[in-house]
Write a protein that holds these residues in place. Structure first.
Motif, PDB file in Angstrom:
ATOM      1  N   GLY A   1      -7.266   4.920   6.423  1.00 58.67           N
ATOM      2  CA  GLY A   1      -6.609   6.153   5.982  1.00 58.67           C
ATOM      3  C   GLY A   1      -7.552   7.344   6.017  1.00 58.67           C
ATOM      4  O   GLY A   1      -7.189   8.436   6.459  1.00 58.67           O
TER       5      GLY A   1
ATOM      6  N   ALA B   1      -1.311   8.694   3.188  1.00 58.45           N
ATOM      7  CA  ALA B   1      -1.657   7.346   2.722  1.00 58.45           C
ATOM      8  C   ALA B   1      -0.395   6.514   2.527  1.00 58.45           C
ATOM      9  O   ALA B   1      -0.341   5.344   2.920  1.00 58.45           O
ATOM     10  CB  ALA B   1      -2.446   7.433   1.411  1.00 58.45           C
TER      11      ALA B   1
ATOM     12  N   ALA C   1       0.582   3.117   4.522  1.00 58.71           N
ATOM     13  CA  ALA C   1       0.846   1.864   3.802  1.00 58.71           C
ATOM     14  C   ALA C   1       2.173   1.268   4.271  1.00 58.71           C
ATOM     15  O   ALA C   1       2.275   0.056   4.499  1.00 58.71           O
ATOM     16  CB  ALA C   1       0.877   2.120   2.289  1.00 58.71           C
TER      17      ALA C   1
ATOM     18  N   SER D   1      -8.050  -0.812   4.503  1.00 58.91           N
ATOM     19  CA  SER D   1      -6.895   0.099   4.542  1.00 58.91           C
ATOM     20  C   SER D   1      -7.334   1.517   4.186  1.00 58.91           C
ATOM     21  O   SER D   1      -6.920   2.488   4.816  1.00 58.91           O
ATOM     22  CB  SER D   1      -5.816  -0.325   3.552  1.00 58.91           C
ATOM     23  OG  SER D   1      -5.662  -1.707   3.510  1.00 58.91           O
TER      24      SER D   1
ATOM     25  N   LEU E   1      -4.330   3.473  -1.168  1.00 55.90           N
ATOM     26  CA  LEU E   1      -4.738   2.548  -0.109  1.00 55.90           C
ATOM     27  C   LEU E   1      -5.947   1.692  -0.477  1.00 55.90           C
ATOM     28  O   LEU E   1      -6.288   0.763   0.245  1.00 55.90           O
ATOM     29  CB  LEU E   1      -5.070   3.331   1.171  1.00 55.90           C
ATOM     30  CG  LEU E   1      -3.892   3.855   1.995  1.00 55.90           C
ATOM     31  CD1 LEU E   1      -4.400   4.610   3.199  1.00 55.90           C
ATOM     32  CD2 LEU E   1      -2.994   2.713   2.448  1.00 55.90           C
TER      33      LEU E   1
ATOM     34  N   VAL F   1      -1.655  -5.095   2.262  1.00 59.40           N
ATOM     35  CA  VAL F   1      -2.039  -3.682   2.199  1.00 59.40           C
ATOM     36  C   VAL F   1      -1.664  -3.164   0.816  1.00 59.40           C
ATOM     37  O   VAL F   1      -0.511  -3.311   0.415  1.00 59.40           O
ATOM     38  CB  VAL F   1      -1.311  -2.864   3.282  1.00 59.40           C
ATOM     39  CG1 VAL F   1      -1.575  -1.366   3.089  1.00 59.40           C
ATOM     40  CG2 VAL F   1      -1.756  -3.296   4.663  1.00 59.40           C
ATOM     41  N   PRO F   2      -2.615  -2.608   0.083  1.00 61.25           N
ATOM     42  CA  PRO F   2      -4.017  -2.432   0.430  1.00 61.25           C
ATOM     43  C   PRO F   2      -4.792  -3.744   0.302  1.00 61.25           C
ATOM     44  O   PRO F   2      -4.445  -4.581  -0.518  1.00 61.25           O
ATOM     45  CB  PRO F   2      -4.500  -1.430  -0.613  1.00 61.25           C
ATOM     46  CG  PRO F   2      -3.562  -1.571  -1.754  1.00 61.25           C
ATOM     47  CD  PRO F   2      -2.253  -2.007  -1.200  1.00 61.25           C
TER      48      PRO F   2
END
Lengths: 405, 522
Positions: free
Chosen positions: B123, B79, B83, B119, B196, B112-113
């Motif tokens: 992930g 994650a 990101a 997002s 995320l 992001v997120p």
């Protein structure tokens, strides 16, 4: 069961009282060292769990240094239990108290202030007036924000650790004239500026809306008293009107929020934001030296001042290694520990010591500190008092009801 | 129990009332359903399309050499990598800036997120699609895919038709349970959602985590945990209805006998997409390694302008203790899981316990939040919270199902004649077990060990909730620090957390070979 618990409470209170009394009386005695020496002796080999926010790299390194030093000096083994929000620990303690687990607790020392301290004090989760018994306490400043934690009397239940003030950091490469008031900030985002703050109940987010409230409300005197005594709607109406305008123009459109104040610093470095928030006037310096921010950053506060407060450490009522925790709390107040903490190479957290009370050689160590051009210039900007501790929860709740769905 | 106000010592008040009064309740629940369902459907679609378009090609072999390493990387570390990749100031934007895109500063068009959970969905798909793909691939042999493809082709169906008409109806029932596990995971994930997922409102599970940490909301958190389990059951029912619907449509179309020509171009396009998809997740890990040695790295530089090793070397003190702790749990988990899984399968083989494969899916089908809130309350009552063994036990608990499921197939397939032959030669039970059975199965055993280790290293929520915050493993350190600590330090933690399971997977490949070689040498 109830009787048993009552007995335990009485017993704990008695222990606390006798402890407080014995140190008070012994403080009048010439024999003060004996008590502290006994404490030093019993602390040897103790394992102290220090529950403290673990989201700052430099703070973590600093605590690691404290751990190494107290191990070496006093034989106390200190473990930093890194947590996201100290409210979690308060909640654990409440659960422990509810099931009657009044000894052998998981936490020996914790980093708190504000509403978390208020919750601990109200719930009887603090141990006693240990802070008054610490030898180094005589060097501490004599200011209201150290005696009252968000308007709640400290009463020796916690020992001060550092000072703080809400500041703004900006990058001169992208921003020439930073907005110096709530209204100027609104103008800035209206003109396409990039700004965002962490969503409450994040501590810095809550502080930021308290700051706005102090500035925008026509009845800001009401903030010094408990929230129950105020007309919440009337006091806060200008704040919500302001945020309604601000939010759609924020980075993330008022839908996504930076995870924390530290995240706003990262976003400032990434040039996704124009302005970052911090609760430490020296943080920008520390960040520049650490390679986290460019040398073009500067720190400033709003022209009418920003909120400042003190953060503390306390010992929970059911701590296992109380003697060890006191040794650590005392060490945190030492000129050695405070000078390193105030040094932006390591952390840059303002000291709570009254430097003029210190021996000359220790004074020199503080005078040698230079935060550089990136930090808030000394004496710049007024410090505003925190609203009463009860406001935080009320503001957070109201904010969530309006903006979290 | 606290949900109904039955344990006032732990939590006061009626949890359900408190929960429904929580302003974030409905938005968070809807968000979780959305991210959970969309992510799961995408995982299924990607798996099926990959089978249809890529099966039997060179890309297929390449994917299968690569997938175990993707599975080994813990969710939290992946994650973080994603990101850093996808943010407006992330690596993807840097490659095209300012040259192609004209961006002097990171674009302000997305964050992001993001607030809508995309997002997080991305992930989840990156982590779970390889998992389902591997599960499905393991089933292909037993349903004789190559033969089905040949028959279909001689009947004039394009390959894609052969899959949809002949193979998928057989395959789907075999991966259904794993799909449900994935749905349960996607719906209730915490660590990846913290990194995320949207923050405000957060996903339902993250909301429950913040409620349980709030002294006055514990009852609401417990009620929410029950609600979560209930919601998941509803999602399972929806999944089942959807299956019936699709099965109905498909059987109608099967009988129509229509034959269309498959599009080779479409297959090429999809193959390129899937290669890019898997490459992206691997590159995120490379990106983490670069960030971990960056001193200054501002947008739009593609590579750091200054490097430093101090986030590794200067932090040895701070890295050693979480790494050693993580390793201690991992090693305990590997040993205890192997012993327990082998004991279980041996008992099953000798008829001491019945064959209960579904039993091992149960822990994976209950949302972690639900189960762990209950266990946490129990551990508080029995004074075993915050003990090393309690945490180690919960790691074992979550690693055990995977180990049993991996070992079970191989364990049952082994020809009983080996056993009889060894017995005739005078070998006792234990000799046979250790000198024949285990060495013959060294490959799946090594795989199970690697998976157990990966599961243990990745455990965030169980370690947090049952460890009373005392066990700062790499997983905890990583998720706690994500909001605050700077990118370099996070990258170091993520790389370190990925390194342990990656090493384990490499060992799982090498050890069986070494063992065979040494046995041949005798």
């Amino acid at each position: 069961m109830i009787i048993q618990r009552f007995k335990k409470t009485v017993l704990t209170t008695a222990v606390c009282l006798s402890f407080a009394l014995s140190t008070v009386t012994s403080a009048q005695d010439a024999n003060v060292n004996a008590t502290w020496d006994d404490l030093l002796e019993s602390a040897k080999g103790q394992q102290v769990y220090f529950n403290a926010w673990g989201g700052g790299e430099q703070i973590n390194s600093y605590i690691q240094w404290v751990a190494n030093t107290v191990e070496e000096k006093y034989g106390v083994s200190l473990t930093h239990v890194k947590i996201g929000d100290i409210a979690e620990v308060v909640s654990q303690l409440q659960a422990a108290k509810a099931v009657g687990r009044d000894s052998d607790g998981n936490v020996d020392l914790m980093w708190v202030n504000g509403e978390n301290f208020a919750a601990m004090k109200n719930g009887g989760l603090t141990w006693g007036a240990f802070a008054r018994a610490l030898p180094n306490t005589k060097y501490v400043k004599d200011t209201p924000s150290i005696k009252f934690d968000f308007s709640v009397p400290v009463d020796g239940l916690e020992s001060p650790w550092g000072g703080a003030q809400l500041v703004f950091i900006y990058d001169t490469e992208y921003l020439k004239q930073p907005p110096a008031s709530a209204l100027a900030l609104l103008e800035h985002v209206k003109a396409g500026g990039r700004f965002a703050y962490p969503a409450p109940p994040d501590f810095h987010g809550t502080t930021f809306i308290k700051q706005l409230l102090i500035e925008l409300s026509e009845q800001s005197t009401a903030l010094a008293s408990p929230v129950e005594q105020a007309d919440f709607e009337a006091v806060t109406a200008p704040l919500w009107a302001y945020l309604d305008q601000l939010h759609p123009l924020l980075w993330g459109n008022g839908e996504s929020w930076p995870a924390s104040a530290a995240a706003t610093m990262q976003l400032l470095d990434d040039a996704e934001l124009d302005i970052a928030l911090s609760f430490n006037p020296n943080e920008a310096s520390a960040a520049v030296k650490n390679g986290q921010l460019p040398e073009t950053v500067r720190t400033y506060v709003f022209e009418n001042g920003t909120i400042g407060n003190t953060h503390f450490v306390t010992i929970p009522y059911n701590a296992k290694a109380k003697a060890g925790a006191m040794i650590v709390a005392n060490f945190l107040l030492s000129a050695d520990a405070q000078a390193r903490k105030a040094n932006t190479e390591f952390w840059g957290d303002p000291t709570i010591l009254d430097v003029s009370k210190l021996p000359a050689e220790d004074q020199a160590r503080f005078e040698a500190l230079d935060a550089g051009p990136w930090a808030l210039p000394l004496g710049a900007g007024k410090t505003l008092a925190e609203p009463h501790a009860s406001w935080a929860a009320a503001l957070e709740q109201a904010w969530l009801e309006r903006y979290a769905n | 129990m606290p949900a109904f106000g039955l344990l006032p010592e732990l939590a006061s008040g009626n949890g359900f009332n408190q929960l429904f009064n929580e302003p974030r309740f409905w938005p968070a629940l809807i968000l979780s359903i959305k991210t959970g369902v969309i992510a799961t459907l995408l995982v299924l679609l990607i798996t099926l399309f990959t089978l249809i378009c890529v099966y039997g090609t060179r890309l297929w072999q390449w994917l299968f050499a690569w997938i175990p390493s993707l599975l080994a990387v813990p969710h939290a570390a992946m994650a973080v990598g994603l990101a850093f990749m996808l943010a407006p100031s992330g690596w993807l934007a840097r490659w095209v800036s300012p040259g192609i895109s004209g961006w002097e500063r990171p674009p302000a068009d997305w964050v992001v997120p993001d607030a809508h959970g995309w997002s997080l969905i991305f992930g989840l798909v990156v982590k779970e699609a390889p998992f389902l793909l591997l599960t499905a691939a393991a089933q292909l042999q037993s349903i004789n895919v190559d033969a089905s493809l040949r028959i279909g082709r001689t009947l004039g169906y394009a390959p894609a038709r052969c899959w949809s008409r002949l193979i998928l109806p057989q395959l789907y029932p075999r991966i259904r349970l794993m799909l449900m596990v994935i749905l349960a995971f996607n719906f209730s994930v915490v660590d990846m959602a913290i990194i995320l997922g949207p923050g405000n409102p957060p996903t339902f599970s993250v909301l429950l985590m913040s409620l349980i940490n709030d002294p006055s909301s514990r009852a609401a958190a417990s009620a929410g945990a029950l609600f979560m389990a209930f919601g998941l059951v509803l999602l399972f029912v929806v999944l089942w209805l959807l299956e019936r619907l699709i099965a109905g449509i498909a059987s109608g179309r099967r009988e129509s006998g229509q034959r269309w020509v498959g599009h080779i171009l479409w297959r090429r396009f999809y193959s390129a997409f899937i290669a890019a998809f898997f490459a992206l997740s691997s590159i995120s890990i490379v990106l983490l390694v670069i960030w971990s040695v960056a001193q200054r790295w501002r947008f739009p530089a593609v590579f750091p302008t200054q490097y430093t090793s101090r986030f590794w070397l200067g932090k040895v003190d701070q890295l050693t203790s979480p790494a050693v702790l993580t390793l201690s749990f991992a090693l305990f988990t590997v040993v205890s899981v192997l012993v327990a899984a082998i004991a279980w399968l041996e008992s099953e083989r000798r008829g001491i316990v019945p064959k209960l494969d579904w039993l091992w899916y149960v822990p994976l089908l209950i949302p972690q939040v639900t189960l762990l809130f209950g266990l946490q309350a129990a551990s508080l009552l029995f004074f075993i919270d915050g003990k090393w063994l309690t945490v180690a036990y919960i790691h074992w608990f979550y690693a055990m199902p995977y180990a049993v499921l991996i070992l079970a197939v191989a364990w049952r397939e082994i020809d009983p004649n080996w056993h009889s032959a060894a017995a005739v030669l005078g070998a006792g039970y234990w000799t046979i077990l250790f000198r024949v059975r285990i060495p013959m199965l060294i490959r799946p055993i090594a795989q199970a060990a690697a998976v157990a280790l990966a599961v243990s290293v990745a455990q965030y929520l169980p370690t947090l909730l049952l460890g009373a915050g005392r066990y700062q493993t790499l997983a905890i350190d990583l998720v706690t620090s994500f909001g605050g600590v700077d990118k370099r330090a996070i990258a170091v933690l993520a790389v370190l957390q990925s390194l342990l399971p990656l090493l384990a997977f490499v060992l799982a490949l090498l050890v069986p070979r070494l063992v065979f070689r040494s046995r041949l040498a005798h």
